[in-house]
Enzyme design. Structure first.
Site, PDB file in Angstrom:
ATOM      1  N   GLY A   1      -6.631   9.185   0.787  1.00 26.59           N
ATOM      2  CA  GLY A   1      -7.565   8.766  -0.269  1.00 26.59           C
ATOM      3  C   GLY A   1      -8.887   8.264   0.284  1.00 26.59           C
ATOM      4  O   GLY A   1      -9.758   7.830  -0.476  1.00 26.59           O
TER       5      GLY A   1
ATOM      6  N   GLU B   1      -8.175  -0.361   4.511  1.00 29.59           N
ATOM      7  CA  GLU B   1      -6.720  -0.558   4.416  1.00 29.59           C
ATOM      8  C   GLU B   1      -6.165  -1.127   5.719  1.00 29.59           C
ATOM      9  O   GLU B   1      -5.311  -2.009   5.707  1.00 29.59           O
ATOM     10  CB  GLU B   1      -6.029   0.776   4.098  1.00 29.59           C
ATOM     11  CG  GLU B   1      -6.255   1.235   2.665  1.00 29.59           C
ATOM     12  CD  GLU B   1      -5.715   2.620   2.371  1.00 29.59           C
ATOM     13  OE1 GLU B   1      -5.441   2.896   1.204  1.00 29.59           O
ATOM     14  OE2 GLU B   1      -5.592   3.436   3.304  1.00 29.59           O
TER      15      GLU B   1
ATOM     16  N   ASP C   1       0.840  -1.196   0.000  1.00 31.79           N
ATOM     17  CA  ASP C   1       0.000   0.000   0.000  1.00 31.79           C
ATOM     18  C   ASP C   1       0.878   1.250   0.000  1.00 31.79           C
ATOM     19  O   ASP C   1       2.072   1.174   0.331  1.00 31.79           O
ATOM     20  CB  ASP C   1      -0.896  -0.017   1.266  1.00 31.79           C
ATOM     21  CG  ASP C   1      -2.143   0.843   1.110  1.00 31.79           C
ATOM     22  OD1 ASP C   1      -2.210   1.657   0.170  1.00 31.79           O
ATOM     23  OD2 ASP C   1      -3.053   0.701   1.954  1.00 31.79           O
TER      24      ASP C   1
ATOM     25  N   LYS D   1      -2.219   7.293   7.151  1.00 32.89           N
ATOM     26  CA  LYS D   1      -2.868   6.946   5.898  1.00 32.89           C
ATOM     27  C   LYS D   1      -4.280   7.526   5.886  1.00 32.89           C
ATOM     28  O   LYS D   1      -4.768   8.019   6.875  1.00 32.89           O
ATOM     29  CB  LYS D   1      -2.923   5.421   5.736  1.00 32.89           C
ATOM     30  CG  LYS D   1      -1.542   4.830   5.415  1.00 32.89           C
ATOM     31  CD  LYS D   1      -1.577   3.348   5.124  1.00 32.89           C
ATOM     32  CE  LYS D   1      -2.597   2.906   4.139  1.00 32.89           C
ATOM     33  NZ  LYS D   1      -2.542   3.568   2.808  1.00 32.89           N
TER      34      LYS D   1
HETATM   35  C1  5RP Z   1      -5.590   6.013   0.800  1.00 29.06           C
HETATM   36  C2  5RP Z   1      -4.222   6.085   1.316  1.00 29.06           C
HETATM   37  C3  5RP Z   1      -3.121   6.260   0.338  1.00 29.06           C
HETATM   38  O1  5RP Z   1      -2.262   5.181   0.440  1.00 29.06           O
HETATM   39  C4  5RP Z   1      -2.389   7.520   0.649  1.00 29.06           C
HETATM   40  O2  5RP Z   1      -3.320   8.596   0.628  1.00 29.06           O
HETATM   41  C5  5RP Z   1      -1.271   7.791  -0.356  1.00 29.06           C
HETATM   42  O3  5RP Z   1      -1.811   8.058  -1.617  1.00 29.06           O
HETATM   43  P1  5RP Z   1      -0.886   8.337  -2.860  1.00 29.06           P
HETATM   44  O4  5RP Z   1      -0.141   7.086  -3.153  1.00 29.06           O
HETATM   45  O5  5RP Z   1      -1.858   8.718  -3.944  1.00 29.06           O
HETATM   46  O6  5RP Z   1       0.025   9.491  -2.495  1.00 29.06           O
HETATM   47  O7  5RP Z   1      -3.969   5.986   2.493  1.00 29.06           O
HETATM   48  O8  5RP Z   1      -6.525   5.946   1.849  1.00 29.06           O
END
Ligand code: 5RP
Length: 232
Positions: free
Chosen positions: A99, A105, A83, A96
């Protein structure tokens, strides 16, 4: 080097951990997407894996690319989750949820024997907290829950600027139909303690703090991919 190239390089490094027959957790976000694309190329060449997605977006992408999907109910114990993250510290504690997929997650990562995080170098911090901490909450009674969250921060002598996440002019909803309160709190000196405390509040489903879950971070840099391992 662009952040995109650093993310992709980290994803390709993490792909080396994947072995035939593994059950994988697939993260969410732009960095995780690079991993999903690279994994799909391997699957096309015959790699046998089964994957649990952590969001609808990830499920849709993996489906489209022909990655075999399964569920956590069918496979409650996964071998590895890969992730992205919004931040990681030297102990490999994470923030985290940028997103909005933090709850799934965390469920998926904590059901995996190993969690590998892939990131570009902007995600590395000395102390967590530059990125506002996402807290996923039930929409019912959200003001009462927010008040309790604020009280918890005060108890730990932290000052929080709390913002209800909004998307397209409406309160953001996670895949599970929940709301997110982003809490800008500055340095988080005791992430585990804060996570535990916030998780005692009725209405809080989880926080974006991942402590003691991630075992390795692959961080893309202009000079190549650096590895950080959690000390036992
Ligand atoms: C989603 C997350 C993502 O892993 C985190 O926001 C990182 O995103 P990106 O790879 O687009 O920078 O926790 O809930």
């Amino acid at each position: 080097m662009t952040a995109e190239r650093m993310k992709k390089a980290a994803a390709l490094e993490a792909l080396k951990l994947v072995k035939p027959g593994m059950k994988l957790g697939l993260g969410t976000g732009s960095t995780a997407n690079f991993f999903i694309e690279a994994l799909a190329a391997k699957v096309k060449k015959g790699l046998d894996v089964k994957c649990v997605p952590t969001s609808k977006a990830t499920k849709d992408l993996a489906d489209k690319l022909g990655i075999p999907l399964t569920t956590l109910d069918a496979h409650p114990h996964l071998d590895l989750t890969i992730d992205g993250t919004d931040e990681f510290d030297p102990e490999l504690n994470l923030i985290k949820g940028g997103g909005g997929a933090l709850l799934l997650e965390k469920i998926v990562a904590s059901s995996s024997a190993h969690m590998a995080v892939i990131a570009d170098e902007s995600k590395k911090v000395k102390t967590l907290g530059k990125f506002p901490l996402p807290v996923e909450v039930v929409p019912f009674g959200i003001k009462a829950t927010a008040w309790k969250i604020e009280r918890a921060f005060k108890f730990l002598k932290m000052e929080a600027k709390m913002t209800l996440r909004v998307r397209d002019g409406k309160p953001f909803r996670t895949d599970g139909g929940h709301a997110i309160i982003d809490c800008a709190v500055g340095e988080i000196k005791e992430p585990q303690r804060l996570d535990k405390l916030l998780n005692t509040i009725p209405g809080v489903l989880d926080t974006g703090l991942f402590t003691g879950i991630c075992g390795i971070v692959f961080m893309g840099t202009p000079k190549g991919v650096k590895e950080f391992k959690r000390k036992a």
